[in-house]
Design a protein around this motif. Structure first.
Motif, PDB file in Angstrom:
ATOM      1  N   ALA A  89       0.820  -1.209   0.000  1.00  0.00           N
ATOM      2  CA  ALA A  89       0.000   0.000   0.000  1.00  0.00           C
ATOM      3  C   ALA A  89       0.855   1.260   0.000  1.00  0.00           C
ATOM      4  O   ALA A  89       0.520   2.257  -0.665  1.00  0.00           O
ATOM      5  CB  ALA A  89      -0.930  -0.007   1.209  1.00  0.00           C
ATOM      6  N   GLY A  90       1.964   1.247   0.723  1.00  0.00           N
ATOM      7  CA  GLY A  90       2.831   2.424   0.757  1.00  0.00           C
ATOM      8  C   GLY A  90       3.359   2.787  -0.618  1.00  0.00           C
ATOM      9  O   GLY A  90       3.437   3.971  -0.982  1.00  0.00           O
ATOM     10  N   GLU A  91       3.714   1.777  -1.387  1.00  0.00           N
ATOM     11  CA  GLU A  91       4.190   2.008  -2.753  1.00  0.00           C
ATOM     12  C   GLU A  91       3.067   2.587  -3.613  1.00  0.00           C
ATOM     13  O   GLU A  91       3.285   3.492  -4.420  1.00  0.00           O
ATOM     14  CB  GLU A  91       4.695   0.690  -3.335  1.00  0.00           C
ATOM     15  N   ASN A  92       1.865   2.042  -3.449  1.00  0.00           N
ATOM     16  CA  ASN A  92       0.724   2.510  -4.247  1.00  0.00           C
ATOM     17  C   ASN A  92       0.366   3.959  -3.908  1.00  0.00           C
ATOM     18  O   ASN A  92       0.085   4.768  -4.801  1.00  0.00           O
ATOM     19  CB  ASN A  92      -0.491   1.609  -4.007  1.00  0.00           C
ATOM     20  N   LEU A  93       0.359   4.285  -2.625  1.00  0.00           N
ATOM     21  CA  LEU A  93      -0.036   5.635  -2.215  1.00  0.00           C
ATOM     22  C   LEU A  93       0.973   6.688  -2.666  1.00  0.00           C
ATOM     23  O   LEU A  93       0.640   7.876  -2.723  1.00  0.00           O
ATOM     24  CB  LEU A  93      -0.215   5.686  -0.697  1.00  0.00           C
ATOM     25  N   ALA A  94       2.173   6.268  -3.012  1.00  0.00           N
ATOM     26  CA  ALA A  94       3.152   7.203  -3.562  1.00  0.00           C
ATOM     27  C   ALA A  94       2.715   7.706  -4.933  1.00  0.00           C
ATOM     28  O   ALA A  94       3.249   8.708  -5.432  1.00  0.00           O
ATOM     29  CB  ALA A  94       4.529   6.539  -3.659  1.00  0.00           C
ATOM     30  N   CYS A  95       1.730   7.029  -5.542  1.00  0.00           N
ATOM     31  CA  CYS A  95       1.209   7.472  -6.844  1.00  0.00           C
ATOM     32  C   CYS A  95       0.282   8.680  -6.710  1.00  0.00           C
ATOM     33  O   CYS A  95      -0.109   9.275  -7.720  1.00  0.00           O
ATOM     34  CB  CYS A  95       0.442   6.338  -7.528  1.00  0.00           C
ATOM     35  N   LEU A  96      -0.079   9.037  -5.476  1.00  0.00           N
ATOM     36  CA  LEU A  96      -0.917  10.222  -5.258  1.00  0.00           C
ATOM     37  C   LEU A  96      -0.032  11.460  -5.306  1.00  0.00           C
ATOM     38  O   LEU A  96       0.571  11.855  -4.308  1.00  0.00           O
ATOM     39  CB  LEU A  96      -1.642  10.122  -3.919  1.00  0.00           C
ATOM     40  N   ARG A  97       0.028  12.083  -6.471  1.00  0.00           N
ATOM     41  CA  ARG A  97       0.882  13.259  -6.647  1.00  0.00           C
ATOM     42  C   ARG A  97       0.240  14.511  -6.044  1.00  0.00           C
ATOM     43  O   ARG A  97       0.946  15.479  -5.733  1.00  0.00           O
ATOM     44  CB  ARG A  97       1.142  13.507  -8.131  1.00  0.00           C
ATOM     45  N   GLU A  98      -1.090  14.484  -5.920  1.00  0.00           N
ATOM     46  CA  GLU A  98      -1.799  15.630  -5.340  1.00  0.00           C
ATOM     47  C   GLU A  98      -2.821  15.097  -4.340  1.00  0.00           C
ATOM     48  O   GLU A  98      -3.389  14.018  -4.537  1.00  0.00           O
ATOM     49  CB  GLU A  98      -2.525  16.438  -6.418  1.00  0.00           C
ATOM     50  N   ARG A  99      -3.067  15.865  -3.288  1.00  0.00           N
ATOM     51  CA  ARG A  99      -4.061  15.488  -2.282  1.00  0.00           C
ATOM     52  C   ARG A  99      -4.885  16.728  -1.935  1.00  0.00           C
ATOM     53  O   ARG A  99      -4.347  17.701  -1.411  1.00  0.00           O
ATOM     54  CB  ARG A  99      -3.385  14.918  -1.025  1.00  0.00           C
ATOM     55  N   HIS A 100      -6.165  16.660  -2.253  1.00  0.00           N
ATOM     56  CA  HIS A 100      -7.059  17.793  -2.042  1.00  0.00           C
ATOM     57  C   HIS A 100      -8.159  17.389  -1.053  1.00  0.00           C
ATOM     58  O   HIS A 100      -8.861  16.407  -1.269  1.00  0.00           O
ATOM     59  CB  HIS A 100      -7.696  18.233  -3.358  1.00  0.00           C
ATOM     60  N   GLY A 101      -8.311  18.155   0.012  1.00  0.00           N
ATOM     61  CA  GLY A 101      -9.372  17.897   0.975  1.00  0.00           C
ATOM     62  C   GLY A 101      -9.071  16.796   1.965  1.00  0.00           C
ATOM     63  O   GLY A 101      -9.975  16.319   2.660  1.00  0.00           O
ATOM     64  N   GLU A 102      -7.812  16.415   2.063  1.00  0.00           N
ATOM     65  CA  GLU A 102      -7.426  15.347   2.971  1.00  0.00           C
ATOM     66  C   GLU A 102      -7.829  15.670   4.414  1.00  0.00           C
ATOM     67  O   GLU A 102      -8.304  14.798   5.152  1.00  0.00           O
ATOM     68  CB  GLU A 102      -5.913  15.128   2.868  1.00  0.00           C
ATOM     69  N   ALA A 103      -7.688  16.926   4.795  1.00  0.00           N
ATOM     70  CA  ALA A 103      -8.012  17.325   6.175  1.00  0.00           C
ATOM     71  C   ALA A 103      -9.496  17.187   6.463  1.00  0.00           C
ATOM     72  O   ALA A 103      -9.884  16.970   7.621  1.00  0.00           O
ATOM     73  CB  ALA A 103      -7.555  18.764   6.418  1.00  0.00           C
ATOM     74  N   LEU A 104     -10.346  17.311   5.431  1.00  0.00           N
ATOM     75  CA  LEU A 104     -11.792  17.167   5.641  1.00  0.00           C
ATOM     76  C   LEU A 104     -12.116  15.784   6.193  1.00  0.00           C
ATOM     77  O   LEU A 104     -12.947  15.641   7.101  1.00  0.00           O
ATOM     78  CB  LEU A 104     -12.548  17.382   4.326  1.00  0.00           C
ATOM     79  N   TYR A 105     -11.470  14.776   5.627  1.00  0.00           N
ATOM     80  CA  TYR A 105     -11.723  13.419   6.089  1.00  0.00           C
ATOM     81  C   TYR A 105     -11.217  13.219   7.510  1.00  0.00           C
ATOM     82  O   TYR A 105     -11.930  12.660   8.364  1.00  0.00           O
ATOM     83  CB  TYR A 105     -11.073  12.401   5.152  1.00  0.00           C
ATOM     84  N   ASP A 106     -10.012  13.669   7.775  1.00  0.00           N
ATOM     85  CA  ASP A 106      -9.443  13.507   9.113  1.00  0.00           C
ATOM     86  C   ASP A 106     -10.291  14.220  10.172  1.00  0.00           C
ATOM     87  O   ASP A 106     -10.519  13.689  11.261  1.00  0.00           O
ATOM     88  CB  ASP A 106      -8.011  14.038   9.139  1.00  0.00           C
ATOM     89  N   GLU A 107     -10.766  15.417   9.841  1.00  0.00           N
ATOM     90  CA  GLU A 107     -11.602  16.171  10.784  1.00  0.00           C
ATOM     91  C   GLU A 107     -12.935  15.468  11.018  1.00  0.00           C
ATOM     92  O   GLU A 107     -13.423  15.399  12.156  1.00  0.00           O
ATOM     93  CB  GLU A 107     -11.833  17.581  10.249  1.00  0.00           C
ATOM     94  N   ALA A 108     -13.536  14.961   9.945  1.00  0.00           N
ATOM     95  CA  ALA A 108     -14.817  14.269  10.082  1.00  0.00           C
ATOM     96  C   ALA A 108     -14.660  13.010  10.921  1.00  0.00           C
ATOM     97  O   ALA A 108     -15.507  12.694  11.766  1.00  0.00           O
ATOM     98  CB  ALA A 108     -15.370  13.929   8.700  1.00  0.00           C
ATOM     99  N   LEU A 109     -13.558  12.297  10.714  1.00  0.00           N
ATOM    100  CA  LEU A 109     -13.322  11.073  11.482  1.00  0.00           C
ATOM    101  C   LEU A 109     -13.075  11.405  12.954  1.00  0.00           C
ATOM    102  O   LEU A 109     -13.573  10.715  13.852  1.00  0.00           O
ATOM    103  CB  LEU A 109     -12.126  10.329  10.887  1.00  0.00           C
ATOM    104  N   ALA A 110     -12.351  12.482  13.183  1.00  0.00           N
ATOM    105  CA  ALA A 110     -12.028  12.861  14.562  1.00  0.00           C
ATOM    106  C   ALA A 110     -13.239  13.390  15.326  1.00  0.00           C
ATOM    107  O   ALA A 110     -13.244  13.383  16.568  1.00  0.00           O
ATOM    108  CB  ALA A 110     -10.925  13.924  14.560  1.00  0.00           C
ATOM    109  N   SER A 111     -14.280  13.812  14.604  1.00  0.00           N
ATOM    110  CA  SER A 111     -15.466  14.371  15.262  1.00  0.00           C
ATOM    111  C   SER A 111     -16.233  13.326  16.058  1.00  0.00           C
ATOM    112  O   SER A 111     -16.997  13.665  16.964  1.00  0.00           O
ATOM    113  CB  SER A 111     -16.394  15.003  14.223  1.00  0.00           C
TER     114      SER A 111
END
Length: 299
Positions: A89-111
Motif C-alpha cells: 500500500a505504501g508504494e501505491n499511495l506514492a502514486c498520489l501526486r496531489e491530495r485535495h481535501g485530505e483534512a476534511l476526512y481527518d476532521e470528520a473522522l475525529a469528530s
C-alpha cells in the motif's frame, strides 16, 4: 478445485501482471481496448449505449471518439488495479501526486459522529480504498460476485489492514449503522443500481436511474458526515490526485427522492470532470420506472 485455491491462483496471476512496468501496462491496456472495439464485446456495447443515453446531442464522430477514450481508460484501470491489489500500500499511495481535501476526512473522522464516504466509479476507487485504510479502520460495502472463487479473490486482494468488507446483503445496513454510531467510517459506491424496491428513481445525465437510498438513510438516521472522494488519473503514468469534498446537505433529506436526486447530481458532476474516467461499461439504466413503458435499453 476449492474457491480458496482458485483465488490463490488468481492472486498470483494478478501479481505477475502487476509487476510489469507502468509503460507496459499502459500498452497492454490499449491493446485490450482496441480488441474490445474491434470485436464489439460487452464492454464496448454497453459503453456505446450509455453514451447514446447520456450524451444524445453528440455528433457520431464525437461519440465514437469518447467511446474509444472510455474503453482505453477502462482497460488501463483494470490492469493498474491488479498492480494496486498486489503491491504494498505504501508504494501505491506514492502514486498520489496531489491530495485535495485530505483534512476534511481527518476532521470528520475525529469528530466521532461517523463518516460516510460516497465513492463514485470514477478514476481508481481501489487506490482510494487504500488511502482510506491508511487513515484508520473503514467498512467497505461490496457486491459479492456469483462465483465463490471470485468472492474469495476479492476478500484476499482487498483484505488489507483496517479494511472490513461488508457484503451488500440483508444484514449490511445493521452492520453499517453500528459502525457509524461508534464513530467509524463507511465506504459506499453510490452509483450502483440497487434492486427494485431498494431505491428511488432520480435523473442521472438526464434520464431516470434507479438510485440507492442507503447513503441518505444512513446519513439521516445517524447524523454521520457524508463526503465524496475519488482518485483521479492526472497523467500518463502512475499519477493520481486524491479529492475529498463535502456532500450537499440534501443527501440526508428525509424525502428519499430529494436525497437521491442530490446524490446523483454530485456523482454526475464528478463524472463530467473527465467522462473517460467514469465507468460507462456498467449497465446503469437496466431497471425502468413502473408504468413508463420503457424496456431494458441494453437489450
Amino acid at each position: 478445485m476449492k474457491p480458496d485455491t482458485l483465488a490463490a491462483l488468481g492472486y498470483h496471476a494478478a501479481a505477475f501482471i502487476g509487476r510489469l512496468p507502468w509503460p507496459w501496462l499502459r500498452t497492454l491496456g490499449d491493446a485490450m481496448a482496441w480488441a474490445w472495439r474491434r470485436f464489439d464485446v460487452r464492454e464496448s456495447r454497453v459503453a456505446r449505449r450509455n453514451l447514446e443515453i447520456a450524451y444524445p446531442d453528440l455528433l457520431p464522430g464525437q461519440r465514437e471518439e469518447m467511446h474509444a477514450a472510455i474503453l482505453r481508460t477502462t482497460a488501463r484501470q483494470a490492469l493498474e488495479t491488479l498492480r494496486f491489489w498486489t503491491r504494498p500500500a505504501g508504494e501505491n499511495l506514492a502514486c498520489l501526486r496531489e491530495r485535495h481535501g485530505e483534512a476534511l476526512y481527518d476532521e470528520a473522522l475525529a469528530s466521532g459522529k461517523g463518516v460516510i464516504v460516497a465513492a463514485p466509479h470514477f478514476g481508481n476507487w481501489e487506490l482510494l480504498n487504500q488511502w482510506l485504510a491508511s487513515r484508520g479502520p473503514i467498512a467497505i460495502v461490496y457486491r459479492p460476485p456469483e462465483s465463490p472463487a471470485g468472492d474469495a479473490f476479492l476478500l484476499r486482494v482487498r483484505g488489507a489492514d483496517n479494511i472490513r468488507q461488508v457484503r451488500a446483503e440483508g444484514p449490511a445496513v445493521r452492520q453499517l449503522w453500528k459502525v457509524l454510531k461508534d464513530g467509524g467510517a463507511v465506504g459506499i459506491l453510490p452509483d450502483q443500481q440497487p434492486k427494485m424496491g431498494d431505491g428511488e428513481f432520480a435523473p442521472f445525465f438526464g434520464k431516470p436511474a434507479l438510485t440507492m437510498t442507503l447513503v441518505s438513510r444512513l446519513a439521516e438516521r445517524t447524523g454521520a458526515t457524508v463526503l465524496y472522494a475519488w482518485c483521479e488519473r492526472i497523467g500518463p503514468g502512475p499519477d493520481f490526485a486524491l479529492h475529498v469534498e463535502r456532500a450537499p446537505a440534501a443527501i440526508a433529506d428525509a424525502d428519499a427522492v430529494t436525497a437521491v436526486t442530490a446524490l446523483n447530481q454530485a456523482v454526475e458532476r464528478i463524472a463530467r470532470r473527465d467522462p473517460a474516467q467514469y465507468q460507462w461499461t456498467y449497465k446503469r439504466y437496466t431497471l425502468r420506472p413502473e408504468g413508463s413503458g420503457e424496456g431494458n435499453p441494453y437489450h
